[in-house]
Scaffold this motif. Structure first.
Motif, PDB file in Angstrom:
ATOM      1  N   HIS A  97       0.843  -1.192   0.000  1.00 54.21           N
ATOM      2  CA  HIS A  97       0.000   0.000   0.000  1.00 54.21           C
ATOM      3  C   HIS A  97       0.876   1.238   0.000  1.00 54.21           C
ATOM      4  CE1 HIS A  97      -3.836  -1.962   0.695  1.00 54.21           C
ATOM      5  NE2 HIS A  97      -3.310  -2.670   1.665  1.00 54.21           N
ATOM      6  N   SER A  98       0.576   2.160  -0.869  1.00 49.22           N
ATOM      7  CA  SER A  98       1.261   3.447  -0.844  1.00 49.22           C
ATOM      8  C   SER A  98       0.276   4.467  -0.300  1.00 49.22           C
ATOM      9  CB  SER A  98       1.697   3.843  -2.265  1.00 49.22           C
ATOM     10  OG  SER A  98       3.085   3.969  -2.351  1.00 49.22           O
ATOM     11  N   THR A  99       0.650   5.099   0.793  1.00 44.72           N
ATOM     12  CA  THR A  99      -0.315   5.992   1.450  1.00 44.72           C
ATOM     13  C   THR A  99      -0.054   7.465   1.203  1.00 44.72           C
ATOM     14  OG1 THR A  99       1.032   6.128   3.442  1.00 44.72           O
ATOM     15  CG2 THR A  99      -0.557   4.350   3.339  1.00 44.72           C
ATOM     16  N   ASP A 105      -5.299   7.949   4.696  1.00 39.68           N
ATOM     17  CA  ASP A 105      -4.991   6.750   3.938  1.00 39.68           C
ATOM     18  C   ASP A 105      -4.482   5.648   4.863  1.00 39.68           C
ATOM     19  OD1 ASP A 105      -5.625   7.228   1.289  1.00 39.68           O
ATOM     20  OD2 ASP A 105      -3.638   6.551   0.615  1.00 39.68           O
TER      21      ASP A 105
END
Lengths: 347, 347
Positions: A97-99, A105
């Motif tokens: 996951h890229s927040t 996020d």
DNA sequence: TTGTATGCGTTATCAC
DNA sequence: GTGATAACGCATACAA
């Protein structure tokens, strides 16, 4: 045959019940003959078990997520690079996951744990663990490893471990080194004070100066962002305000890159006129010229530790939360050592 | 409450059937009053739908995998960086596989598609698509996008799209440029000929020379690995054998880094004595000194294209296989331009 | 509009 | 040992 074979298909073909099929496929004791027929049917049909159905039944997905601010950041790349093979070895798949470092996020990822699409999570919250983060971690009944700082007073029963580094000591190592090579006017190019690393490094810089009996001078400090162009801007501003600075401590390697750009542009010799130290010891540090002395915060080691803690929890069940602190170290390169020390001497 | 709430729990609390709960949660037309009661119960219980159960029922996981040789490689990082937000935007989670470029590992991923743990796959096979790869792609009834070359004669019905670049043209661009700045003895540092890029670039080098009316000289070619230290070894060997070389074409940026190391070590000026061109145009190219002229093979664009093709297939169903070819371009930097051309002496 | 009943593909618990 | 059957949690066809 557009739909894939299931154990039912196999059972029909082999003339046995689905229970027997399942037993055979899972290696439970079964009569020789049955085993053969089932295996044969499975083979002919090219059967592959459906992992979703298995997950529903087993209440485990064999998946682990790693949430970070930006997969393009070399620090996280270094972590992922260590985490991936460890998880794979243990039979887990890795989700990324890229927040963007966005707290909302991050919370989304933490809350998403309740959907049960992974068995555990490694997360590195950029701006720290808020009250809401804590709530989400407690609510998630899946184990979490936080890379970064974690509040002292985590509620009991939270399935959370913690991996952190000690940037205070890291900055201290750098300043001691700069002091040792004779630098006395040591500037500091920091990132946003609103981020955990930014705040910690700011405090660490003051402390280190104090320990060295050097005065704290506001003119020697510039706050920007953790990027190269921002680092360049900050360096330019600082050099204009304090031309006599003889060293630049940078809060990460990218900022240091920007600083090197500006120093070269201004014709100042590194490290002759100005020594430069970066932080994170990324791959970039060995590529610049001169190569960059940098404080290693053990990204790879933190990745390994995080994966280890999570796997341990998944495999051995509940236990008290643990904290692993990775010690920083200083990798000395060309940007703080005089030319005669670097063999080849081609400048 | 150690077990999470399900629609059954909600149904009981709200005094309705699980069908109604499901309908409400999925926004299907329902009586106002029912909606309120269900929502209230769900809220109080902190209900979150179980994604595994939903996947089993819906026959979709909302997950997509990306398999690459090495997540540490800047080229793949650039791709992932583009792919991730596109998938996220479309509601998919991203799984990462690192295969080490091992064909068996790649096959494992392809065959794993039959477990249905993802809805689609992006894969970049390092050593090309073998017969077995093709079989696995056909057998997998999930769409696949191959980044790299794909056999002409893919069987009908294979759910596969293809994104490739044109390294032939890429090498050509580089050699034309080197020729234009007056270089005539252009060396070539390549990677393993057993890899797809290695083989393609070797052929491209010969062709480009021919087009420029330059002789092919075996002494000017060295084959190693796609790494920095290997590049350094290769450069050292080539320079010893052919001291008169006035340019080095490198099959990727890491090799070019190694070459720059050696040239600096030997006191040869870049680009004065020897011009250097890398390939892939990674982040590293702008960090070296001098900065590195590099052939961009559009990593970011290839990533975007791959994600786009896959999403299109997932959203709009079957169609003919497509091929997207990303055009290379040349990013000219300090390693091929003389100092006076770079203002301020800093790039 | 709502509830009942079924199935998604597995695993596991029983009787037999 | 083996087979019938009940979950796992959700979505939906169908009947009411």
């Amino acid at each position: 045959m557009t739909e894939g074979p299931t154990i039912t298909t196999i059972a029909q073909r082999a003339g046995v019940s689905i229970a027997s099929v399942s037993r055979v496929l899972n290696g439970l004791p079964t009569r020789e003959d049955t085993v053969r027929r089932v295996m044969r049917a499975a083979d002919e049909l090219g059967y592959v078990p459906n992992s979703v159905a298995r997950s529903l039944r087993n209440r485990r997905t064999d998946q682990i997520a790693f949430a970070m601010a930006d997969i393009g950041n070399p620090v996280y790349v270094a972590m992922v690079r260590e985490v991936q093979p460890l998880l794979k070895e243990a039979g887990y798949r890795l989700l990324i996951h890229s927040t963007d470092g966005d707290a909302e996020d991050e919370l989304g990822v933490l809350r998403g744990l309740r959907e049960r699409y992974v068995d555990g999570l490694i997360i590195s919250p950029l701006r720290g663990v808020t009250e809401e983060h804590v709530e989400a971690i407690v609510a998630a009944r899946a184990p979490v490893v936080v890379i970064g700082s974690l509040p002292e007073d985590m509620p009991d029963g939270a399935l959370v471990d913690n991996v952190r580094t000690d940037s205070r000591t890291g900055v201290r190592l750098a300043l001691d080194h700069l002091h040792a090579i004779g630098r006395r006017r040591i500037g500091f190019l920091n990132g946003p004070l609103g981020t955990v690393p930014g705040a910690a490094r700011a405090a660490a810089y003051r402390e280190a100066l104090e320990a060295l009996d050097l005065p704290y001078d506001e003119d020697l400090v510039e706050v920007g962002d953790f990027y190269r162009d921002s680092g360049a801007r900050a360096a330019r501003a600082l050099l204009a305000r304090a031309p006599g600075v003889d060293a630049l401590m940078c809060a990460n390697d990218l900022i240091a890159l920007g600083a090197l750009d500006v120093l070269r542009e201004q014709g100042r010799d590194v490290p002759g006129d100005v020594a430069v130290v970066g932080m994170d010891d990324t791959d970039l540090a060995s590529v610049t010229w001169p190569t960059l002395t940098s404080v290693s915060l053990g990204s790879a080691e933190r990745g390994r530790a995080a994966a280890g803690l999570l796997l341990d929890r998944l495999q051995n069940g509940p236990r008290e939360p643990r904290v692993v602190v990775v010690r920083p170290s200083l990798t000395i390169r060309g940007s703080t050592t005089l030319p005669e020390a670097s063999p080849g001497g081609a400048r």
